[in-house]
Motif scaffolding. Sequence first.
Motif, PDB file in Angstrom:
ATOM      1  N   GLY A  54     -13.041   8.643   4.548  1.00 47.47           N
ATOM      2  CA  GLY A  54     -12.467   7.345   4.904  1.00 47.47           C
ATOM      3  C   GLY A  54     -11.783   6.689   3.723  1.00 47.47           C
ATOM      4  N   LEU A  55     -12.430   6.733   2.543  1.00 48.70           N
ATOM      5  CA  LEU A  55     -11.824   6.145   1.349  1.00 48.70           C
ATOM      6  C   LEU A  55     -10.538   6.870   0.950  1.00 48.70           C
ATOM      7  N   VAL A  56     -10.554   8.186   1.041  1.00 43.79           N
ATOM      8  CA  VAL A  56      -9.354   8.953   0.673  1.00 43.79           C
ATOM      9  C   VAL A  56      -8.212   8.668   1.649  1.00 43.79           C
ATOM     10  N   VAL A  57      -8.521   8.542   2.932  1.00 47.99           N
ATOM     11  CA  VAL A  57      -7.490   8.216   3.921  1.00 47.99           C
ATOM     12  C   VAL A  57      -6.871   6.850   3.612  1.00 47.99           C
ATOM     13  N   VAL A  58      -7.719   5.878   3.337  1.00 47.26           N
ATOM     14  CA  VAL A  58      -7.208   4.547   2.981  1.00 47.26           C
ATOM     15  C   VAL A  58      -6.415   4.623   1.679  1.00 47.26           C
ATOM     16  N   ALA A  59      -6.924   5.397   0.726  1.00 52.20           N
ATOM     17  CA  ALA A  59      -6.221   5.548  -0.552  1.00 52.20           C
ATOM     18  C   ALA A  59      -4.826   6.134  -0.361  1.00 52.20           C
ATOM     19  N   LEU A  60      -4.724   7.138   0.514  1.00 54.09           N
ATOM     20  CA  LEU A  60      -3.410   7.739   0.767  1.00 54.09           C
ATOM     21  C   LEU A  60      -2.463   6.752   1.445  1.00 54.09           C
ATOM     22  N   ALA A  61      -2.993   5.961   2.357  1.00 52.35           N
ATOM     23  CA  ALA A  61      -2.151   4.942   3.006  1.00 52.35           C
ATOM     24  C   ALA A  61      -1.675   3.915   1.984  1.00 52.35           C
ATOM     25  N   VAL A  62      -2.574   3.474   1.112  1.00 51.33           N
ATOM     26  CA  VAL A  62      -2.197   2.508   0.066  1.00 51.33           C
ATOM     27  C   VAL A  62      -1.174   3.138  -0.872  1.00 51.33           C
ATOM     28  N   PHE A  63      -1.394   4.395  -1.236  1.00 48.34           N
ATOM     29  CA  PHE A  63      -0.433   5.090  -2.099  1.00 48.34           C
ATOM     30  C   PHE A  63       0.937   5.192  -1.433  1.00 48.34           C
ATOM     31  N   ASP A  64       0.944   5.529  -0.137  1.00 53.45           N
ATOM     32  CA  ASP A  64       2.214   5.631   0.585  1.00 53.45           C
ATOM     33  C   ASP A  64       2.967   4.300   0.598  1.00 53.45           C
ATOM     34  N   VAL A  65       2.237   3.203   0.749  1.00 54.48           N
ATOM     35  CA  VAL A  65       2.893   1.891   0.717  1.00 54.48           C
ATOM     36  C   VAL A  65       3.465   1.633  -0.674  1.00 54.48           C
ATOM     37  N   GLY A  66       2.706   1.958  -1.712  1.00 57.16           N
ATOM     38  CA  GLY A  66       3.211   1.796  -3.076  1.00 57.16           C
ATOM     39  C   GLY A  66       4.428   2.671  -3.339  1.00 57.16           C
ATOM     40  N   LYS A  67       4.381   3.896  -2.853  1.00 61.04           N
ATOM     41  CA  LYS A  67       5.513   4.825  -3.001  1.00 61.04           C
ATOM     42  C   LYS A  67       6.739   4.285  -2.254  1.00 61.04           C
ATOM     43  N   TYR A  68       6.490   3.785  -1.053  1.00 56.72           N
ATOM     44  CA  TYR A  68       7.568   3.193  -0.258  1.00 56.72           C
ATOM     45  C   TYR A  68       8.225   2.042  -1.023  1.00 56.72           C
TER      46      TYR A  68
END
Length: 154
Positions: A54-68
């Motif tokens: 769950g934490l990694v999934v949220v982390a990837l979503a947060v990373f994707d927003v930062g990348k965006y």
Amino acid sequence: MHRAYLILSRVLYAFSSLVLTSISLALIAVAVVDVWEALRTGSSLKPSMLDGIGLVVVALAVFDVGKYLMEEEVLRNRELRSATEARETLTKFLVIIVIAVSLEALVFILGAANGGLRLLIYPSILLATAAAMVAALALYLRLSSSAERRLPRA
């Protein structure tokens, strides 16, 4: 004055992107430490691993927003100039969110499987929300693309 504002905007977006990336990395580190602690102490590994997923999934979503933010607001040297560009950008952003919500629902389903069927209502609502988001995105894409065809060519 306009140029100064553009520079300030880029700096703020770059800073925000770096903060989001740092938070993403910290979430992944917390997941790894939690699983390591469960291994080290001999406690039940499954809950720690599900929490870690769950934490990694949220982390990837947060990373994707930062990348965006970095790609769209800092590195691109122009603003959105057409309806097509705006549609594509919004689509990218919403797809990131839908993927994160869907993955989080799957993690919740795995966690709820041991807790009894009554706990499955929450991940089911989350999956239904993800499906509604996909349907809304499809409707938006259909309506916006048909509206774009009616716009005069520039």
